[in-house]
Design a protein around this motif. Structure first.
Motif, mmCIF file in Angstrom:
data_model
loop_
_atom_site.group_PDB
_atom_site.id
_atom_site.type_symbol
_atom_site.label_atom_id
_atom_site.label_comp_id
_atom_site.label_asym_id
_atom_site.label_seq_id
_atom_site.Cartn_x
_atom_site.Cartn_y
_atom_site.Cartn_z
ATOM 1 N N ALA A 149 2.859 -5.748 1.914
ATOM 2 C CA ALA A 149 4.051 -5.780 1.056
ATOM 3 C C ALA A 149 3.598 -5.320 -0.321
ATOM 4 C CB ALA A 149 4.634 -7.184 0.985
ATOM 5 N N CYS A 150 4.467 -4.602 -1.017
ATOM 6 C CA CYS A 150 4.109 -4.068 -2.330
ATOM 7 C C CYS A 150 5.154 -4.443 -3.375
ATOM 8 C CB CYS A 150 4.016 -2.542 -2.287
ATOM 9 S SG CYS A 150 2.738 -1.919 -1.204
ATOM 10 N N LEU A 151 4.686 -4.825 -4.542
ATOM 11 C CA LEU A 151 5.557 -4.972 -5.699
ATOM 12 C C LEU A 151 5.645 -3.596 -6.325
ATOM 13 C CD1 LEU A 151 7.174 -6.774 -7.683
ATOM 14 C CD2 LEU A 151 5.042 -7.014 -8.993
ATOM 15 N N ILE A 152 6.866 -3.093 -6.505
ATOM 16 C CA ILE A 152 7.063 -1.758 -7.059
ATOM 17 C C ILE A 152 7.975 -1.825 -8.275
ATOM 18 C CG2 ILE A 152 6.649 -0.597 -4.860
ATOM 19 C CD1 ILE A 152 9.695 -0.251 -4.560
ATOM 20 N N GLU A 153 7.880 -0.819 -9.121
ATOM 21 C CA GLU A 153 8.691 -0.782 -10.333
ATOM 22 C C GLU A 153 9.189 0.628 -10.579
ATOM 23 O OE1 GLU A 153 7.921 -2.826 -14.368
ATOM 24 O OE2 GLU A 153 7.030 -0.822 -14.545
ATOM 25 N N GLN A 154 10.445 0.693 -11.032
ATOM 26 C CA GLN A 154 11.026 1.959 -11.478
ATOM 27 C C GLN A 154 11.494 1.777 -12.911
ATOM 28 O OE1 GLN A 154 14.856 3.288 -9.909
ATOM 29 N NE2 GLN A 154 14.090 5.396 -9.876
ATOM 30 N N SER A 155 11.119 2.708 -13.757
ATOM 31 C CA SER A 155 11.557 2.708 -15.148
ATOM 32 C C SER A 155 12.530 3.870 -15.318
ATOM 33 C CB SER A 155 10.352 2.881 -16.076
ATOM 34 O OG SER A 155 10.777 2.894 -17.415
ATOM 35 N N GLY A 156 13.769 3.540 -15.670
ATOM 36 C CA GLY A 156 14.792 4.579 -15.797
ATOM 37 C C GLY A 156 14.986 5.298 -14.476
ATOM 38 N N ASP A 157 14.909 6.626 -14.522
ATOM 39 C CA ASP A 157 15.061 7.441 -13.315
ATOM 40 C C ASP A 157 13.729 7.985 -12.821
ATOM 41 O OD1 ASP A 157 17.824 7.104 -13.307
ATOM 42 O OD2 ASP A 157 18.146 8.826 -14.621
ATOM 43 N N ASP A 158 12.618 7.425 -13.334
ATOM 44 C CA ASP A 158 11.286 7.886 -12.927
ATOM 45 C C ASP A 158 10.992 7.480 -11.491
ATOM 46 O OD1 ASP A 158 11.003 8.805 -15.514
ATOM 47 O OD2 ASP A 158 9.663 7.177 -16.131
ATOM 48 N N ALA A 159 9.930 8.055 -10.942
ATOM 49 C CA ALA A 159 9.471 7.678 -9.603
ATOM 50 C C ALA A 159 9.007 6.222 -9.615
ATOM 51 C CB ALA A 159 8.332 8.592 -9.172
ATOM 52 N N TRP A 160 9.151 5.563 -8.489
ATOM 53 C CA TRP A 160 8.689 4.189 -8.330
ATOM 54 C C TRP A 160 7.169 4.170 -8.348
ATOM 55 C CZ3 TRP A 160 11.664 -0.244 -7.857
ATOM 56 C CH2 TRP A 160 13.042 -0.057 -7.717
ATOM 57 N N GLN A 161 6.607 3.114 -8.961
ATOM 58 C CA GLN A 161 5.164 2.923 -9.031
ATOM 59 C C GLN A 161 4.794 1.614 -8.334
ATOM 60 O OE1 GLN A 161 3.179 5.309 -10.513
ATOM 61 N NE2 GLN A 161 5.112 6.414 -10.731
ATOM 62 N N VAL A 162 3.680 1.617 -7.622
ATOM 63 C CA VAL A 162 3.188 0.396 -6.979
ATOM 64 C C VAL A 162 2.404 -0.400 -8.017
ATOM 65 C CG1 VAL A 162 1.694 -0.554 -5.182
ATOM 66 C CG2 VAL A 162 3.106 1.464 -4.703
ATOM 67 N N LEU A 163 2.809 -1.645 -8.237
ATOM 68 C CA LEU A 163 2.139 -2.538 -9.189
ATOM 69 C C LEU A 163 1.147 -3.473 -8.509
ATOM 70 C CD1 LEU A 163 5.158 -3.554 -11.440
ATOM 71 C CD2 LEU A 163 3.542 -1.676 -11.775
ATOM 72 N N GLY A 164 1.386 -3.761 -7.237
ATOM 73 C CA GLY A 164 0.503 -4.665 -6.514
ATOM 74 C C GLY A 164 0.765 -4.593 -5.023
ATOM 75 N N THR A 165 -0.258 -4.901 -4.244
ATOM 76 C CA THR A 165 -0.170 -4.862 -2.789
ATOM 77 C C THR A 165 -0.759 -6.147 -2.222
ATOM 78 O OG1 THR A 165 -0.386 -2.453 -2.797
ATOM 79 C CG2 THR A 165 -0.862 -3.556 -0.724
ATOM 80 N N GLN A 166 -0.115 -6.683 -1.191
ATOM 81 C CA GLN A 166 -0.617 -7.873 -0.531
ATOM 82 C C GLN A 166 -0.580 -7.664 0.981
ATOM 83 O OE1 GLN A 166 -2.100 -10.710 -1.631
ATOM 84 N NE2 GLN A 166 -2.422 -11.016 0.552
ATOM 85 N N ALA A 167 -1.719 -7.867 1.634
ATOM 86 C CA ALA A 167 -1.784 -7.755 3.073
ATOM 87 C C ALA A 167 -0.994 -8.878 3.737
ATOM 88 C CB ALA A 167 -3.236 -7.797 3.545
ATOM 89 N N LEU A 168 -0.369 -8.559 4.859
ATOM 90 C CA LEU A 168 0.319 -9.558 5.676
ATOM 91 C C LEU A 168 -0.616 -9.864 6.833
ATOM 92 C CD1 LEU A 168 3.875 -7.914 5.820
ATOM 93 C CD2 LEU A 168 3.024 -9.610 4.192
ATOM 94 N N ARG A 169 -1.161 -11.054 6.855
ATOM 95 C CA ARG A 169 -2.105 -11.418 7.925
ATOM 96 C C ARG A 169 -1.818 -12.845 8.348
ATOM 97 N NH1 ARG A 169 -4.987 -10.411 3.204
ATOM 98 N NH2 ARG A 169 -5.653 -12.295 2.152
ATOM 99 N N GLY A 170 -1.634 -12.996 9.623
ATOM 100 C CA GLY A 170 -1.217 -14.301 10.125
ATOM 101 C C GLY A 170 -2.329 -15.189 10.546
#
Length: 170
Positions: A149-170
């Motif tokens: 899962a990734c936390l993403i951010e868009q500023s205005g109409d710019d492309a989305w940027q990945v701010l953080g990633t977390q593995a999904l592991r059970g």
């Protein structure tokens, strides 16, 4: 949120694994080149309004504490929506998706959110190749396993940027 007068949006998303998404990305590039440039193929897990009031790293902390397993979703044939929007609806795996949302958001009182993959977004101008023939050859159903899962951010109409990633592991 603003950044020098520009609206900032933050969401948590599940990106289509690159090795599994080549055919999807090829179609997206033709039916909505603008959306294709802004963000890779994904399933939105948590919208910005659902994150309101949460601490910045709450999404990651909740996923780590829950040790949530990867989620497998199956997507069906393309469906038109809102004029010239086109999506692949989720046809299997939805209970695991909603369980992940509960872990992420901390409760079940949030609005229902149907998982899907957007090929063309209706807010963007209709591309000349946004016609059924362009996506008719996309072989469905498509089974995808999301391992991060990734936390993403868009500023205005710019492309989305990945701010953080977390593995999904059970």
């Amino acid at each position: 949120m603003t950044d020098a007068g520009r609206q900032r949006r933050r969401q948590v998303t599940l990106f289509v694994p690159p090795d599994a998404g080549q055919a999807i990305e090829a179609v997206r590039a033709r039916v909505d080149p603008l959306q294709h440039r802004l963000i890779a193929a994904h399933v939105t897990l948590c919208r910005e309004d659902e994150r309101a009031g949460q601490a910045e790293d709450a999404w990651r902390d909740r996923l780590i504490a829950a040790t949530v397993a990867p989620v497998t979703l199956t997507f069906g044939a393309p469906v038109s929506f809102s004029g010239h929007g086109v999506m692949l609806p989720c046809i299997a795996g939805e209970p695991a998706f909603h369980a992940l949302r509960v872990q992420l958001l901390g409760d079940t009182a949030r609005r229902r959110h149907e998982p899907h993959l957007t090929l063309a977004h209706p807010r963007n101008p209709r591309a000349p190749q946004n016609v059924p023939a362009t996506y008719a050859d996309l072989i469905t159903p498509i089974n995808l396993t999301f391992t991060t899962a990734c936390l993403i951010e868009q500023s205005g109409d710019d492309a989305w940027q990945v701010l953080g990633t977390q593995a999904l592991r059970g």
